[in-house]
Scaffold this active site. Sequence first.
Site, PDB file in Angstrom:
ATOM      1  N   GLY A  62     -17.868   1.474  38.592  1.00 24.14           N
ATOM      2  CA  GLY A  62     -18.847   1.067  38.022  1.00 24.14           C
ATOM      3  C   GLY A  62     -19.465  -0.204  36.898  1.00 24.14           C
ATOM      4  N   HIS A  89     -16.752 -23.037  38.847  1.00 16.86           N
ATOM      5  CA  HIS A  89     -15.860 -21.111  39.590  1.00 16.86           C
ATOM      6  C   HIS A  89     -16.315 -20.383  38.324  1.00 16.86           C
ATOM      7  CE1 HIS A  89     -13.145 -22.697  42.369  1.00 16.86           C
ATOM      8  NE2 HIS A  89     -14.271 -22.947  43.334  1.00 16.86           N
ATOM      9  N   ASP A 178      -7.880 -25.597  36.638  1.00 20.46           N
ATOM     10  CA  ASP A 178      -6.487 -25.248  37.963  1.00 20.46           C
ATOM     11  C   ASP A 178      -6.626 -26.133  38.893  1.00 20.46           C
ATOM     12  OD1 ASP A 178      -8.080 -22.478  37.217  1.00 20.46           O
ATOM     13  OD2 ASP A 178      -9.064 -22.317  39.085  1.00 20.46           O
ATOM     14  N   ASP A 210      -1.778 -24.094  34.382  1.00 17.98           N
ATOM     15  CA  ASP A 210      -2.243 -23.472  35.992  1.00 17.98           C
ATOM     16  C   ASP A 210      -0.548 -22.785  36.337  1.00 17.98           C
ATOM     17  OD1 ASP A 210      -3.654 -21.849  38.302  1.00 17.98           O
ATOM     18  OD2 ASP A 210      -4.390 -23.713  38.607  1.00 17.98           O
ATOM     19  N   SER A 381      -5.033 -23.246  49.586  1.00 16.46           N
ATOM     20  CA  SER A 381      -5.569 -22.698  48.129  1.00 16.46           C
ATOM     21  C   SER A 381      -5.136 -24.072  47.454  1.00 16.46           C
ATOM     22  CB  SER A 381      -3.872 -21.485  47.729  1.00 16.46           C
ATOM     23  OG  SER A 381      -4.340 -22.208  45.912  1.00 16.46           O
ATOM     24  N   GLY A 382      -6.802 -23.745  46.505  1.00 17.22           N
ATOM     25  CA  GLY A 382      -7.124 -24.848  45.487  1.00 17.22           C
ATOM     26  C   GLY A 382      -6.102 -25.244  44.079  1.00 17.22           C
ATOM     27  N   HIS A 383      -4.810 -23.764  44.278  1.00 17.50           N
ATOM     28  CA  HIS A 383      -4.076 -23.948  43.744  1.00 17.50           C
ATOM     29  C   HIS A 383      -3.018 -24.410  44.283  1.00 17.50           C
ATOM     30  CE1 HIS A 383      -6.471 -21.702  40.558  1.00 17.50           C
ATOM     31  NE2 HIS A 383      -6.869 -20.824  41.728  1.00 17.50           N
TER      32      HIS A 383
END
Lengths: 573, 573
Positions: A62, A89, A178, A210, A381-383
């Site tokens: 919830g 982000h 990142d 990161d 990916s952005g990493h």
Amino acid sequence: MSHQRNRQHGREQQQQRTRHPLRLVPLGGLGEIGKNMMAVEYGEDIIIIDAGLMFPDEEMLGVDLVIPDTTYLSDKLERIRGIFITHGHEDHIGGLPYVLPRLNFPPVYSLKLTIGLIGVKLREHRQLDLATLNVVDPTTSVRAGQFTVSFVRINHSIPDAVAVVVRTPVGILVHTGDYKFDYTPVEQPPADIAGLARLGEEGVLALCGDSTRVESSGFTPSERVLNTTFDEVFAHAPGRILIATFASLISRVQQVINAAEQHGRKVALVGRSMVNNAQMAIELGYLRVPAGMLIRAEDIGHVPANELAIICTGSQGEPTSALTRIANGDHRLVQIQLGDTVVLSSTPIVGNERAVSRNIDNLIKLGADVLYQGNLQVHVSGHGSREEVKLMLALLRPRYVIPVHGEYRMLAEHAKVAVEMGVAPENIVVAEDGDVIEVSPDSGIEIVDHVPCGNVYVDGLGVGDIGQVVLRDRRLLSSDGVLVVVVTVDSDTGELAAGPDIISRGFVYERESEGILDGARSVVERAITRHTQQRGHVVDWNFIKNKIRDSVSEYVYQQIKRRPMILPVVVEV
Amino acid sequence: MSHQRNRQHGREQQQQRTRHPLRLVPLGGLGEIGKNMMAVEYGEDIIIIDAGLMFPDEEMLGVDLVIPDTTYLSDKLERIRGIFITHGHEDHIGGLPYVLPRLNFPPVYSLKLTIGLIGVKLREHRQLDLATLNVVDPTTSVRAGQFTVSFVRINHSIPDAVAVVVRTPVGILVHTGDYKFDYTPVEQPPADIAGLARLGEEGVLALCGDSTRVESSGFTPSERVLNTTFDEVFAHAPGRILIATFASLISRVQQVINAAEQHGRKVALVGRSMVNNAQMAIELGYLRVPAGMLIRAEDIGHVPANELAIICTGSQGEPTSALTRIANGDHRLVQIQLGDTVVLSSTPIVGNERAVSRNIDNLIKLGADVLYQGNLQVHVSGHGSREEVKLMLALLRPRYVIPVHGEYRMLAEHAKVAVEMGVAPENIVVAEDGDVIEVSPDSGIEIVDHVPCGNVYVDGLGVGDIGQVVLRDRRLLSSDGVLVVVVTVDSDTGELAAGPDIISRGFVYERESEGILDGARSVVERAITRHTQQRGHVVDWNFIKNKIRDSVSEYVYQQIKRRPMILPVVVEV
């Protein structure tokens, strides 16, 4: 107080007199993916890097959002000099509307697009007038107490992503945010490798780096490789093309728009956050759209199928997102038709695999051709991968390393890579949220304390009012439902005046299981009768309630091996 | 009746007289991973292939297991000639204890190990005396009505895995079960490629083929490649080695035992199903353990760390499994110590990623070195990749193809591969559970009907008593909890005699949110007062209950944007 006076003398002098250790207190993002936040302290000064949110996992029943616990900072508000944001982000800015009011709205600093996205968010929360948002560019620096803070461009899956460089009296701290190294990025400058190298030559005291993709060997491919993918998809799709991706992945949206331009298709944006983000990015100059190309979602029916592309949200299978509605056949404006090609331009985040897979299945059943990471390279990916993590270490050559942004195993893996790269094992700390890390050039790095620091749950308008008790009850309720046992008792004699009545929800289908509920009623009757016989006129209501709870619970478990929550209601008359 | 008489004449004659279509009715496993079951019908005869279970996904709150819905068969019990099982994994045999009683215990056929595993399961359910279990070997065949059924060895991640070959009056049906082609398997013979090729030459009418890994290009590696992995791990681990894998992965257990033998370590088995399965496999000759190597889990403290290996369950992060308990530091016999090496020899099944990741993190925090698919090849799949799917099609050259065992997108992808392999698109059917597929040599293949066929939920001792209503209630309860509103009303006047009292669970932390509950009490009071004023003495209890429900629900949503379940209890006095 003495600090205040000291600061008026020359900096050199002050440093020698009160050489503090640098304190780092991660408040989120270490040991988890999400809600990144770190406090950096020196003497009386505190700055904060990022303030993100995390989406709840399946055990946080919830819960809408999870934000960092800022209790540690609550008695240090006057010492906070600013919040520095690495990129726009959600897991880096999404906590701001909750954290800013609690921290007395310290000034926020970042690059243009990031500040733009933060502005949209704060406007939604009616906080725009209260906040101080500052656009900085990588060539300038910000004085924040004894810190001087500047930004260095890196690459990520959103423009204007930066590493934060914090010059402190004891040395330079670099927080990468990142990052990946993309030599051929789409619509953004490459990472400032020279700038990072210069920092390395100048000497970096500590690196917070990161760790997200350190488990993947090699290099993460450039965003550019997707140009080929989109070109191919646009060249061959017989009908409409729907591309689902993250609303914040501005460069991906640009790539789709470029492909649409090349192949003569109109583009419609579908999904609230996609529309808002694109609008913002266009206004700020981060998204170039040829005039007349964008059409309203309401008008997609007026464009021939093979001249239309739709960019929408929902690539992670989010329940109320555009793509999920489309896959379920209940989107107001977009219905799948034969010949549609759907591209899921993302990979599922851990925990979303089932939802994504369900969407793909439903889209195929509706007749769409679905392209996803399983059958085409539709996402990068952005990493950065392992070799990029090494490159960062090679450029910065930090004395101390604190892996950040990742599950614990990723942080541990990042530490191993740092050792491979020649960092002394005793100079690396694998820390968790709430650890207080002290770094000093003289006496090394260590965790000196642990401060309260957990998840703060947001549910509806409530922030932090849900704790382990409420979640445990929700878990109980979710697994076997609830039985409300109502008995009316004569307050003089303690004897049953009416009932027992039992209301059940989520337990069994009542009509088919009258037997069990009847049995439970008899059990309650017996329990109460026995009690009143034993005790005469002295009626102990709590005792009766516990008796009801225990006897019904035991009976039900024996009968059907379920443990619903039992709520006894005793009404005296 | 006419069939009965016909069957007494020669087979040839009967075939020509009543040439039925072959009917396939998948009751599980098509459009999902799990609870595989298929009915095969010709004329009056029915056989069943597999009867598996599925583990619940996160939306099936409180459900223990999911089994196939056999309603379709309930009026056809006398026509069922047998159940043929492809191998001993839960998603192929786990439904038997629930399905067998409903189908009047038809005879079950499979190879030795599979029947052994079924026996263990039926003994637990006290059904062993009721069932007829038949051990068959691949050289013999079983007459089942007009069907003749035999088995062909394939490879899978458990010994004695087979494809089922059904000879029918209209042609041969092959159901592959779960398969890969392993040319160098561990402790099991290679797949019977020659046997499959012979079937192809004889002519295969229809193929039901495993689709699980059709999305992966190339070939799945041989189990053998893990020998190198284990050899390396055993050669370098400084302390104890814990290997977690599936209890049914007998060959993997054998590999660990071989490595332990070579490197002079004792082996302890931990986890109920691991112990039971290994024992069974040793008894039946499927697991070879050198004398004196196995020690009791209770004795692991007496063996030096570098002479011990522990094989345990829990590679999927199952909450009550051995490895999860060990990772949480609450296993009775095994505590992680510095220098332990833990190997997770499996990859997470979709939906288990978070649980597995949590275990890895916890083990690392406890000081273990953890090896998992992210940093070492510690697992190979039991399912063939795309090229193996092609090899199967090339060997059997079926006229019709029905992809089975997979999410819908995998079935669709399998269909594409079949087209690539030259099967006519109109001869392929991508079907779902409950579709009735008719195959005939003359008139093609088509879905002619759809029969009721969904999930049957097992929760505690209840089988099938939980439906959408109960699950919806559990979902509601889990997301915002429950408010029980108790009012005592004068049955003559309809006026409040006592209360309202509100009990909340899973809604807010009561002590901190008295305000909302107080507010809700006032709302109820007002609603009842207004009602009695308007209506005088005519008291409509349902109206009052609805009034309470609506007014509290609205008030709470306004206050805190949550929607707990509201249960009004009205007691008349």
